[in-house]
Design an enzyme around this catalytic site. Structure first.
Site, PDB file in Angstrom:
ATOM      1  N   PHE A   1      40.791  35.260  36.511  1.00 40.76           N
ATOM      2  CA  PHE A   1      41.866  35.004  35.449  1.00 40.76           C
ATOM      3  C   PHE A   1      42.197  33.335  35.724  1.00 40.76           C
ATOM      4  O   PHE A   1      42.697  32.856  34.438  1.00 40.76           O
ATOM      5  CB  PHE A   1      43.085  35.881  35.600  1.00 40.76           C
ATOM      6  CG  PHE A   1      43.749  35.134  36.798  1.00 40.76           C
ATOM      7  CD1 PHE A   1      44.737  34.312  36.550  1.00 40.76           C
ATOM      8  CD2 PHE A   1      43.677  35.796  38.234  1.00 40.76           C
ATOM      9  CE1 PHE A   1      45.453  33.605  37.499  1.00 40.76           C
ATOM     10  CE2 PHE A   1      44.605  35.027  38.966  1.00 40.76           C
ATOM     11  CZ  PHE A   1      45.284  34.291  38.885  1.00 40.76           C
TER      12      PHE A   1
ATOM     13  N   GLU B   1      40.304  40.446  32.475  1.00 43.51           N
ATOM     14  CA  GLU B   1      41.131  41.314  31.574  1.00 43.51           C
ATOM     15  C   GLU B   1      42.507  40.719  31.567  1.00 43.51           C
ATOM     16  O   GLU B   1      43.273  41.404  30.691  1.00 43.51           O
ATOM     17  CB  GLU B   1      41.114  42.924  32.241  1.00 43.51           C
ATOM     18  CG  GLU B   1      41.469  43.057  33.424  1.00 43.51           C
ATOM     19  CD  GLU B   1      40.576  42.898  34.433  1.00 43.51           C
ATOM     20  OE1 GLU B   1      39.834  42.026  34.494  1.00 43.51           O
ATOM     21  OE2 GLU B   1      40.493  43.664  35.373  1.00 43.51           O
TER      22      GLU B   1
ATOM     23  N   SER C   1      37.808  37.460  43.517  1.00 47.99           N
ATOM     24  CA  SER C   1      38.237  37.485  45.099  1.00 47.99           C
ATOM     25  C   SER C   1      37.109  38.044  46.121  1.00 47.99           C
ATOM     26  O   SER C   1      36.330  38.519  45.577  1.00 47.99           O
ATOM     27  CB  SER C   1      39.645  38.433  45.133  1.00 47.99           C
ATOM     28  OG  SER C   1      39.023  39.608  44.522  1.00 47.99           O
TER      29      SER C   1
ATOM     30  N   GLU D   1      44.767  35.197  51.336  1.00 44.28           N
ATOM     31  CA  GLU D   1      44.721  34.279  50.327  1.00 44.28           C
ATOM     32  C   GLU D   1      46.012  34.722  49.530  1.00 44.28           C
ATOM     33  O   GLU D   1      45.973  36.016  48.771  1.00 44.28           O
ATOM     34  CB  GLU D   1      43.400  34.419  49.344  1.00 44.28           C
ATOM     35  CG  GLU D   1      43.418  33.658  48.260  1.00 44.28           C
ATOM     36  CD  GLU D   1      42.242  33.726  47.367  1.00 44.28           C
ATOM     37  OE1 GLU D   1      41.669  35.012  47.083  1.00 44.28           O
ATOM     38  OE2 GLU D   1      42.019  32.629  46.923  1.00 44.28           O
TER      39      GLU D   1
ATOM     40  N   CYS E   1      41.388  28.176  42.857  1.00 45.38           N
ATOM     41  CA  CYS E   1      40.429  28.533  44.372  1.00 45.38           C
ATOM     42  C   CYS E   1      40.480  27.311  45.142  1.00 45.38           C
ATOM     43  O   CYS E   1      40.018  27.613  46.512  1.00 45.38           O
ATOM     44  CB  CYS E   1      39.217  28.790  43.666  1.00 45.38           C
ATOM     45  SG  CYS E   1      38.146  27.836  42.801  1.00 45.38           S
TER      46      CYS E   1
HETATM   47  P1  NAD Z   1      39.599  39.323  40.871  1.00 44.01           P
HETATM   48  O1  NAD Z   1      38.558  39.602  42.009  1.00 44.01           O
HETATM   49  O2  NAD Z   1      40.742  40.451  40.850  1.00 44.01           O
HETATM   50  O3  NAD Z   1      38.874  39.508  39.566  1.00 44.01           O
HETATM   51  C1  NAD Z   1      37.772  38.803  39.248  1.00 44.01           C
HETATM   52  C2  NAD Z   1      36.651  39.545  38.226  1.00 44.01           C
HETATM   53  O4  NAD Z   1      36.329  40.757  38.927  1.00 44.01           O
HETATM   54  C3  NAD Z   1      37.344  40.225  36.960  1.00 44.01           C
HETATM   55  O5  NAD Z   1      36.552  39.843  36.074  1.00 44.01           O
HETATM   56  C4  NAD Z   1      37.653  41.394  37.315  1.00 44.01           C
HETATM   57  O6  NAD Z   1      38.033  42.206  36.002  1.00 44.01           O
HETATM   58  C5  NAD Z   1      36.643  41.680  38.061  1.00 44.01           C
HETATM   59  N1  NAD Z   1      36.907  42.970  39.157  1.00 44.01           N
HETATM   60  C6  NAD Z   1      38.163  43.301  39.715  1.00 44.01           C
HETATM   61  N2  NAD Z   1      38.116  44.183  40.690  1.00 44.01           N
HETATM   62  C7  NAD Z   1      36.885  44.760  40.657  1.00 44.01           C
HETATM   63  C8  NAD Z   1      36.370  45.804  41.291  1.00 44.01           C
HETATM   64  N3  NAD Z   1      37.021  46.602  41.918  1.00 44.01           N
HETATM   65  N4  NAD Z   1      34.859  46.028  40.960  1.00 44.01           N
HETATM   66  C9  NAD Z   1      34.283  45.362  39.889  1.00 44.01           C
HETATM   67  N5  NAD Z   1      34.711  44.186  39.312  1.00 44.01           N
HETATM   68  C10 NAD Z   1      36.100  43.879  39.604  1.00 44.01           C
HETATM   69  O7  NAD Z   1      40.038  38.019  40.879  1.00 44.01           O
HETATM   70  P2  NAD Z   1      41.173  37.250  39.912  1.00 44.01           P
HETATM   71  O8  NAD Z   1      42.424  37.666  40.439  1.00 44.01           O
HETATM   72  O9  NAD Z   1      40.840  37.491  38.413  1.00 44.01           O
HETATM   73  O10 NAD Z   1      40.983  35.741  40.629  1.00 44.01           O
HETATM   74  C11 NAD Z   1      41.497  35.319  41.446  1.00 44.01           C
HETATM   75  C12 NAD Z   1      40.268  35.048  42.575  1.00 44.01           C
HETATM   76  O11 NAD Z   1      39.260  34.581  42.107  1.00 44.01           O
HETATM   77  C13 NAD Z   1      40.976  34.464  43.664  1.00 44.01           C
HETATM   78  O12 NAD Z   1      40.623  35.189  44.838  1.00 44.01           O
HETATM   79  C14 NAD Z   1      40.132  33.265  43.686  1.00 44.01           C
HETATM   80  O13 NAD Z   1      40.025  32.489  45.081  1.00 44.01           O
HETATM   81  C15 NAD Z   1      38.900  33.426  43.106  1.00 44.01           C
HETATM   82  N6  NAD Z   1      38.256  32.228  42.585  1.00 44.01           N
HETATM   83  C16 NAD Z   1      37.245  31.718  43.293  1.00 44.01           C
HETATM   84  C17 NAD Z   1      36.558  30.990  42.967  1.00 44.01           C
HETATM   85  C18 NAD Z   1      35.579  30.180  43.692  1.00 44.01           C
HETATM   86  O14 NAD Z   1      34.853  28.972  43.277  1.00 44.01           O
HETATM   87  N7  NAD Z   1      35.332  30.432  44.663  1.00 44.01           N
HETATM   88  C19 NAD Z   1      37.006  30.200  41.522  1.00 44.01           C
HETATM   89  C20 NAD Z   1      38.017  30.886  41.094  1.00 44.01           C
HETATM   90  C21 NAD Z   1      38.800  31.976  41.499  1.00 44.01           C
END
Ligand code: NAD
Length: 503
Positions: free
Chosen positions: A156, A183, A233, A389, A288
């Site tokens: 997101f 989402e 994440s 985090e 991130c």
């Molecule tokens: P999230 O892990 O909740 O969701 C990310 C994506 O994964 C979404 O599209 C979501 O629908 C999907 N997802 C969530 N749970 C899932 C599951 N159980 N199985 C399969 N798919 C699933 O992350 P978020 O809250 O949207 O974003 C923040 C996270 O992203 C933070 O941890 C941040 O550090 C990380 N991030 C990392 C970078 C990087 O470059 N390393 C960049 C941006 C964000």
């Protein structure tokens, strides 16, 4: 500037170059985090919806691969122009669903456009190599070819920029793409798809399916998806990597982070304080590459803390579209509650809660998801506010005695996305760059995000896979190499030879 509309938009998947009208059994409300209002309703894809998107990308794959590089580049240039012309609207969409302030949203769009500009150079980037006369009359050359249908899964916190890290490079290289955006703020992805279609992209080359784990898991299992680029994440990144690779796919899965900023006693403390505030509280700490731990060496902590407090007292938190706001809300009510729980736990664990963001109220926005800038001092490495985090506007000060202690602390972290060192000592900076086990390093730069023509990626639990994002690593991720050995028939080569060439 007018406040965003509160009328909810019905979103659709984007499949085959058009809005997909197929009714969905499940939907999800998307909120404006500054008001709590529902601003959009997104369909949550079933496995069958994903299959339709993949089928559309599969049908388009041959035609797109056969489209000349010049034509593909022309479409990329047109897309770049449309993004630039519509950057304010795209930024407003980001602000409405993510909450970040307008300037920050415009920055995200600008960084995304830079990747499109990089991808416009694909005719040059994808060039192979040629060696003449490796043996008598034999030449060898290499080419890079697209993989076919590839998928992107995005978080997101950068609803425009992170998808733009992936699909412009993949598509310019000749692949077709299925994007599964977050989402929590899915509208930006649809707007990107509309602009790309306006730029002349053929139907089916870029598709968007809204959804959650159901959609992600189907993409990870689908036999026609050849590669998955994912940002999430860490637990989700590990799952994406393990499931995708088990199903024979090429996967890069970027994960979470806990980024340290080390301040040596010789640093310019005013500069370091400015940098720490921007890096910790920009986008409400939901980057991130946000700095969440300030590692103060020697007396740096005593000198920095009043400078931080002074700056924090002046920060304005409010709705992202308001010109006076420097920091917006966090993305969801659940996120706010989780951050609040971490703050309570940190205080209970014995950290000194210097500035408590739980008390923040924003006039006229009682239902927004607010957390004010928060500062902890004397944090130790066994506390959950250090190990986890938090992904909110929370800065921990950890005090250490020496440079070596600071290096040990950073290198002991599970995460290794970004790190920064503040010092005026060139030798210390050089040693830091050499020894630190982190993928992206800033020297007096708090958020060292590489430009589009370099590659973005962390180490350890911040990235699973072999390739970083965009830059030449992105081009290599979305293509595979083929080496060709050839000669033109020559009568002098006649005669059977079962030997292996010895040259
Ligand atoms: P999230 O892990 O909740 O969701 C990310 C994506 O994964 C979404 O599209 C979501 O629908 C999907 N997802 C969530 N749970 C899932 C599951 N159980 N199985 C399969 N798919 C699933 O992350 P978020 O809250 O949207 O974003 C923040 C996270 O992203 C933070 O941890 C941040 O550090 C990380 N991030 C990392 C970078 C990087 O470059 N390393 C960049 C941006 C964000």
């Amino acid at each position: 500037m007018t406040a965003p509309s509160t009328q909810a938009t019905a979103l659709h998947h984007w499949i085959g170059g058009a809005s997909d009208a197929t009714p969905s059994e499940r939907t999800l409300d998307v909120h404006d985090p500054a008001t709590g209002d529902v601003v959009a309703v997104a369909p949550m894809a079933s496995a069958a919806d994903v299959d339709r998107a993949v089928a559309s990308a599969t049908a388009a794959a041959k035609g797109w691969r056969d489209t000349s590089l010049t034509k593909r580049a022309t479409i990329m240039f047109a897309f770049r122009e449309l993004l630039h012309a519509n950057r304010n609207e795209l930024a407003a969409i980001v602000t409405r669903e993510h909450g970040k302030v307008t300037a920050d949203a415009l920055g995200e769009v600008a960084r995304g456009i830079e990747v499109v500009e990089f991808a416009c150079g694909m005719p040059h980037l994808i060039k192979g190599e040629y060696s003449e006369n490796v043996s008598g009359g034999v030449d060898v050359w290499s080419i890079r070819q697209p993989l076919g249908v590839v998928a992107g899964i995005t978080p997101f916190n950068f609803p425009a920029m992170v998808p733009l890290w992936m699909f412009p490079i993949a598509i310019a290289a000749g692949n077709t793409f299925v994007l599964k955006p977050s989402e929590k703020d899915p509208s930006a992805a649809v707007f990107l798809a509309e602009l790309f279609a306006q730029a002349g992209l053929p139907d089916g080359v870029f598709n968007v399916v809204h959804g959650d784990a159901v959609a992600v898991n189907r993409l990870l299992e689908h036999p026609d998806v050849k590669a998955v680029s994912s940002v999430s994440s860490t637990p989700v990144a590990r799952h994406v990597y393990e499931t995708g690779t088990r199903n024979g796919k090429r996967v890069q899965a970027l994960g979470g982070a806990k980024n340290h900023m080390v301040v040596l006693p010789d640093a310019d403390m005013e500069l370091a304080a400015d940098a720490a505030i921007g890096a910790a509280f920009g986008s409400a700490g939901q980057r991130c590459m946000a700095i969440s731990v300030l590692v103060a060496v020697g007396d740096a902590g005593d000198r920095l803390r009043p400078l931080l407090e002074e700056r924090m007292a002046k920060l304005t938190t409010g709705p992202g579209h308001a010109p006076t706001s420097e920091m917006g809300p966090v993305v969801t009510r659940e996120s706010r509650d989780k951050i609040h729980a971490y703050l309570a736990q940190g205080a209970a664990d014995g950290a000194e809660l210097v500035v408590d963001g739980r008390t923040l109220a924003v006039a006229g926005h009682d239902d927004g998801y607010w957390v004010g800038p928060t500062l902890f001092d004397n944090v130790s490495t066994d506390m959950s506010i250090y190990t986890d985090e938090i992904f909110g506007p929370v800065l921990d000060i950890v005090r250490v005695d020496t440079w070596d202690d600071a290096m040990q602390l950073v290198n002991d972290s599970e995460y290794a996305n970004g790190v920064a060192l503040f010092t005026n000592d060139g030798g210390a900076a050089r040693r830091f760059q050499y020894e630190v086990e982190v993928g992206m390093v800033g020297l007096n730069v708090p958020i060292p995000v590489p430009m589009a023509y370099y590659s973005f990626g962390g180490w350890k639990a911040s990235l699973f896979g072999d390739s970083h994002m965009h830059g030449m690593e992105g081009v290599r991720f979305f293509t595979r190499a083929k080496a060709i050995t050839g000669r033109w028939p020559d009568p002098s080569h006649r005669g059977v030879d079962l030997g292996f060439p010895t040259n």
